[in-house]
Design an enzyme around this catalytic site. Sequence first.
Site, short mmCIF file in Angstrom:
data_model
loop_
_atom_site.label_atom_id
_atom_site.label_comp_id
_atom_site.label_asym_id
_atom_site.label_seq_id
_atom_site.Cartn_x
_atom_site.Cartn_y
_atom_site.Cartn_z
CG HIS A 202 -1.89 1.01 1.44
ND1 HIS A 202 -1.94 2.18 1.72
CD2 HIS A 202 -3.16 0.81 1.27
CE1 HIS A 202 -2.75 2.89 1.93
NE2 HIS A 202 -3.93 2.03 1.24
CG ASP B 86 0.36 -2.64 6.19
OD1 ASP B 86 -0.59 -3.03 6.79
OD2 ASP B 86 0.36 -1.85 4.96
CD GLN C 279 -6.97 -4.97 3.67
OE1 GLN C 279 -7.89 -5.60 3.84
NE2 GLN C 279 -7.17 -3.62 3.51
CE LYS D 201 -7.54 -0.51 5.83
NZ LYS D 201 -8.47 -0.15 4.68
CB CYS E 94 -3.53 3.16 -1.63
SG CYS E 94 -4.70 4.20 -1.32
N1 PMP Z 1 -1.99 -0.96 4.55
C1 PMP Z 1 -2.91 -1.68 3.88
C2 PMP Z 1 -2.65 -2.91 3.59
C3 PMP Z 1 -4.30 -1.08 3.75
O1 PMP Z 1 -5.09 -1.99 3.36
C4 PMP Z 1 -4.62 0.12 4.37
C5 PMP Z 1 -5.89 0.61 4.27
N2 PMP Z 1 -6.45 0.61 2.86
C6 PMP Z 1 -3.43 0.68 4.83
C7 PMP Z 1 -2.19 0.44 4.93
C8 PMP Z 1 -3.56 2.31 5.32
O2 PMP Z 1 -4.45 2.05 6.49
P1 PMP Z 1 -5.27 3.34 7.32
O3 PMP Z 1 -5.66 4.52 5.98
O4 PMP Z 1 -6.11 2.93 7.95
O5 PMP Z 1 -4.08 4.09 7.78
#
Ligand code: PMP
Length: 408
Positions: free
Chosen positions: A124, A201, A204, A227, A366
Site C-alpha cells: 500500500h 503492515d 489486511q 478494518k 493505493c
Molecule cells: N496498508 C494496507 C495493506 C491497507 O489496506 C491500508 C488501508 N487501505 C493501509 C495500509 C492504510 O490504513 P489506514 O488508511 O487505516 O491508515
Amino acid sequence: TPPLDVAALREEFPILAREVHGKPLVYLDNAATSQTPRRVIAAFEEYYGRYNANIHRGLHTLADEATAAFEGTRETVRSFLNAGDSREIIFTRGTTEAINLVANAWGRANLRPGDEVLVSRMEHHSNIVPWQLLASQLGIVVKVIPVDARGVLDLDAYRGLFSERTRLVAVNHVSNAFGTINPVREMAAIAHEHDALILVDGAQAAPHQAVDVRDLDADFYAFSGHKVYGPTGVGVLYGKAALLEAMPPWQGGGEMIQTVSFEAPTTFAAIPHKFEAGTPAIAEVIALGEALRWIEGVGLEAIGAWEGQLLDAATQRVSRIDGLRLLGTAPHKASVLSFVVDGAHAQDIGLLIDQLGVAIRTGHHCAQPLLAQFGVDATCRASFAAYNTLEEVEVFAAALERVIGMVR
Ligand code: PMP
C-alpha cells in the site's frame, strides 16, 4: 454449513439492514472499511454519556474510569496480537501513522546515507511513501521485492536483495489490492539472519486471521481499527519493547514527557506513553477494544474459514463471466477478489453496480506500483467480511453481469 451463524451475526450490524437506491445493501468494500456491530457503536454512547474525560492526568472519578477503559484496551490489543507486554502496544491514528512513526522515530535515529530498506512491490502507498521520503531526506536506498504473475512475492529475489547495508524490511501481511497472504514469518527469519528488522503492515491480515507477533517474530506490526469492525481514527503499532525503548520520541507534547524544563534537558515518559503525545482518540480506542472482543467472541478461525468459502464461491462464479480477468491468483489469499473486464472501465462498473445496491471499490487501491506491473491503472475489488453471505455473492455476480452488458 457455514462455520458461524451468519444470520444472527448480521443482526448485530444495523447498517446491513439499509437500502441503497431502493435495493438491499450488499456491502463488499470491507478491505477499505468494515462495518461496526452494535456493541462498538454503543461504546461511544456509553463513553460520551457516562465517563467522557481526559485520561491519565485527572484525579477524579470520570478520568479514572476513562483511563481504566483506555488502558484496558491496550491489554485487549496485547492479547489480540499475543504480544508479551502491553507496553509494546502504541495507539496511533491508523496503520499509516504507525508506519510513519517507525519511519520517523526509528528510521531517523538508525538510518545513515546508503542504508537500505526493502519494500515489496505489492505495498500500500502508506508502506512505500514514508520510506521514499526518508530516501530523499536521509539518502537511504529503497529496494523493491518483486512480485510474480500470480501476485506472489519472489522469495529467491528477496533473499538476493540483502546486503550488509540492509536495515529494514517493510512488507504487508496480506495485500489489500490482490489479497495475497505473504509468508511474513519466513521473511522475518530471513531478515533477522541478515541483522535487519521487519515491519509488517497487518492492516489486511488482522481482520481475517489470528496474528501472533511473537510467533511471526515481527519487530513492528501495524493495523487499523476501521478494518477490524472498529472505528476510524484509531490504529495500533506493536513494537518489541527493547526497540521502542531505544527509539527517540516522534511527536512532542503532553503525555509523552517526564519533566519539561528550559534549564535542564526535557525527559521523556516510559513506553508506550513516550509515543502517544497529546490527547488520544479516547472513545475510539475504547470502542476498538469492543471490536476486538467481538472478533474474539466470533472467533478468527471461523471468520477466516467462512470468508474463504465466500472468496472461493465468488472466484468460481465470476470466472464464468466472459472477458473478466482476475488479478492476483496466489494459492494463499484472504478476502479480496480483484478483477478487470474487457471493454468495461472499472469506474463505470463501480458506479453502475452501486445503482443496484452493491458496494465494491474501484481504482488503484493505493497500490499503483503493483497495478502498473499488471498493465492496469484500476481494478474492481470485492472484499468479504464475516457478515457477508453466499446469496450476496450471487447478487453481486448477477449485478456484475448486468452492468457489463450495459457498458459493453
Ligand atoms: N496498508 C494496507 C495493506 C491497507 O489496506 C491500508 C488501508 N487501505 C493501509 C495500509 C492504510 O490504513 P489506514 O488508511 O487505516 O491508515
